[in-house]
Design an enzyme around this catalytic site. Structure first.
Site, mmCIF file in Angstrom:
data_model
loop_
_atom_site.group_PDB
_atom_site.id
_atom_site.type_symbol
_atom_site.label_atom_id
_atom_site.label_comp_id
_atom_site.label_asym_id
_atom_site.label_seq_id
_atom_site.Cartn_x
_atom_site.Cartn_y
_atom_site.Cartn_z
ATOM 1 N N SER A 45 -3.337 15.160 -11.884
ATOM 2 C CA SER A 45 -2.460 14.894 -13.031
ATOM 3 C C SER A 45 -2.170 13.393 -13.142
ATOM 4 O O SER A 45 -3.095 12.619 -13.371
ATOM 5 C CB SER A 45 -1.191 15.744 -12.912
ATOM 6 O OG SER A 45 -0.460 15.705 -14.102
ATOM 7 N N HIS A 63 -4.591 18.034 -17.736
ATOM 8 C CA HIS A 63 -4.005 19.217 -18.404
ATOM 9 C C HIS A 63 -4.646 19.348 -19.780
ATOM 10 O O HIS A 63 -3.967 19.634 -20.766
ATOM 11 C CB HIS A 63 -2.478 19.078 -18.559
ATOM 12 C CG HIS A 63 -1.733 18.810 -17.293
ATOM 13 N ND1 HIS A 63 -1.470 19.801 -16.367
ATOM 14 C CD2 HIS A 63 -1.199 17.667 -16.782
ATOM 15 C CE1 HIS A 63 -0.784 19.269 -15.357
ATOM 16 N NE2 HIS A 63 -0.629 17.983 -15.582
ATOM 17 N N GLU A 120 -6.765 22.007 -16.261
ATOM 18 C CA GLU A 120 -6.013 22.350 -15.051
ATOM 19 C C GLU A 120 -6.901 23.130 -14.072
ATOM 20 O O GLU A 120 -7.837 23.815 -14.470
ATOM 21 C CB GLU A 120 -4.776 23.161 -15.428
ATOM 22 C CG GLU A 120 -3.771 22.325 -16.226
ATOM 23 C CD GLU A 120 -2.493 23.069 -16.572
ATOM 24 O OE1 GLU A 120 -2.417 24.288 -16.319
ATOM 25 O OE2 GLU A 120 -1.572 22.416 -17.110
#
Lengths: 266, 266
Positions: free
Chosen positions: B128, B169, B196
């Site tokens: 992330s 994401h 993800e």
């Protein structure tokens, strides 16, 4: 002889209270002050959907707006609906559920009247579910975000525009995954993703974007798909070399040639 | 002489309780039973983030896991952090906020120790926010769904991998709009969108996908952008002819050549 399709394909959530750029274009194409618009709320379960559009189209200057009661297949057989469509200069298909819309009008006299008038050049506008049904194969439902065969279910549409599959609320619902799955499985279709408050105006093979968002066009014609149809439906499909166009208001596209046109000079 | 980058770039929300495919790959690359992993939770404000990863990496068989306290820039100056990184076979950058991560470690002795070890071939893994910072220019924040200059803000990253901008994401947050805006403005970068529980494993210019989702690569090198930098920041940018690759686990890509490799035979 049948005329080239004259379509206003709207990605949903179009402005109904401000300048109403897109709905005003529907009225303009339908003849402006002499527009006679038949609203078909067959996709919707909300009683007020048809009336809401009638209010807007009347405010935008249409001569006449009829709301067809198609709350069941039986209602779609009402002979007066055929008369309304025969006299209409545009049909407007509301949002809701595209499968419900097809179930309610597919194969009815209303469906035949619609196609007869389309061949005579009548405008058809549709938003959200009403946009999805314009193609021959439509996305019935699916998960937005997976490039996977079982993430998307297709079904027959109204066959008003060949060679494409349309997806709506495109950026807002992050739907590129499922549209990539469709063009991986059916690369003969262009994938056309239309954002909210955005429309693709189609005349024959020519298309122009109108509205606040973008229209995303996916062309897997030259892509390496490695037999996407052999990938298990629960596994991710890989696509290499898809051509993507992201077009803002005013940009034009040739659907048959699969190419974006240069922007207007100046 | 500096070695080719050895990176595990994770799109966030990777499995930590099941087979842990991606985190096990981090341990494997770091040396398996002799892996020494330094977890840098600088992006996170949650005290438990580092410890959570330590638990997983230890369960996956790493010899040693250190959690560096980098809860402020002052902490990032602690000399013992340099010693830990000097002895580490991998650094793991947690999720959180990529701007916070850069603010806390950029230009500190820890930052220098990290880059020194990277030149010696140490693995860097990040998820992330920890993935976003791997490029020279990173996406700092932005709205996911608009192809518009003011929908995305970029900032300098750690410069571990040249020629790309990473988004994470990716499918889950519908971020193709903002990544298209980045490659329209900076077409010298490949846009790399990682889903993800999915990772891009990079060694030099070679990349391979691992995990449950897809990696989307946007190449605007041959696209018609019509001077995207001249479009007002509040207006939609049009791009025609972007090349898109959507790659599932196992697929490989040459970052320098900008091309997908054929899938393994069989």
């Amino acid at each position: 002889m049948s005329r080239a399709p004259n379509l206003v394909i709207i990605g949903g959530a179009e402005d109904k209270t401000g300048p109403c750029t897109i709905l005003a274009e529907v009225v303009r194409r339908a003849g402006g002050r002499s527009a006679r618009i038949a609203v078909i709320p067959a996709a919707s379960e909300l009683a007020e959907t048809g009336a809401d559009y009638a209010t807007v189209f009347e405010r935008l200057g249409a001569e006449r707006v009829d709301i067809l009661d198609v709350s069941s297949r039986e209602h779609a057989h009402a002979p007066e609906h055929e008369d309304v469509v025969a006299a209409a200069t545009a049909v407007f298909l509301t949002g809701g559920d595209q499968v419900r819309l097809m179930n309610r009008i597919g194969g009815t006299p209303l469906d035949r009247a619609l196609h007869r008038r389309v061949e005579e050049g009548m405008v058809v506008a549709g938003t959200s579910a009403g946009a999805a049904v314009m193609s021959g194969t439509m996305i019935a439902d699916g998960d937005a975000d997976r490039v996977q065969a079982n993430a998307v279910r297709t079904a027959p549409g109204l066959e008003l525009l060949p060679g494409v599959v349309i997806d709506q609320h495109f950026a807002q619902r992050g739907r590129i995954g499922r549209l990539l799955a469709v063009v991986a499985l059916y690369p003969h279709f262009l994938g056309v993703g239309i954002d909210e408050d955005t429309a693709l105006l189609v005349r024959g093979h020519h298309a122009r974007v109108l509205g606040r968002g973008s229209v995303t066009i996916l062309d897997a014609g030259s892509a390496t798909l490695n037999d996407a149809t052999e990938v298990p439906p629960t596994a991710r499909i890989s696509l290499a070399g898809v051509t993507l166009h992201s077009l803002a208001s005013g940009r034009e596209f040739e659907l048959m040639e699969r190419r974006s046109l240069a922007p207007p000079a100046g």
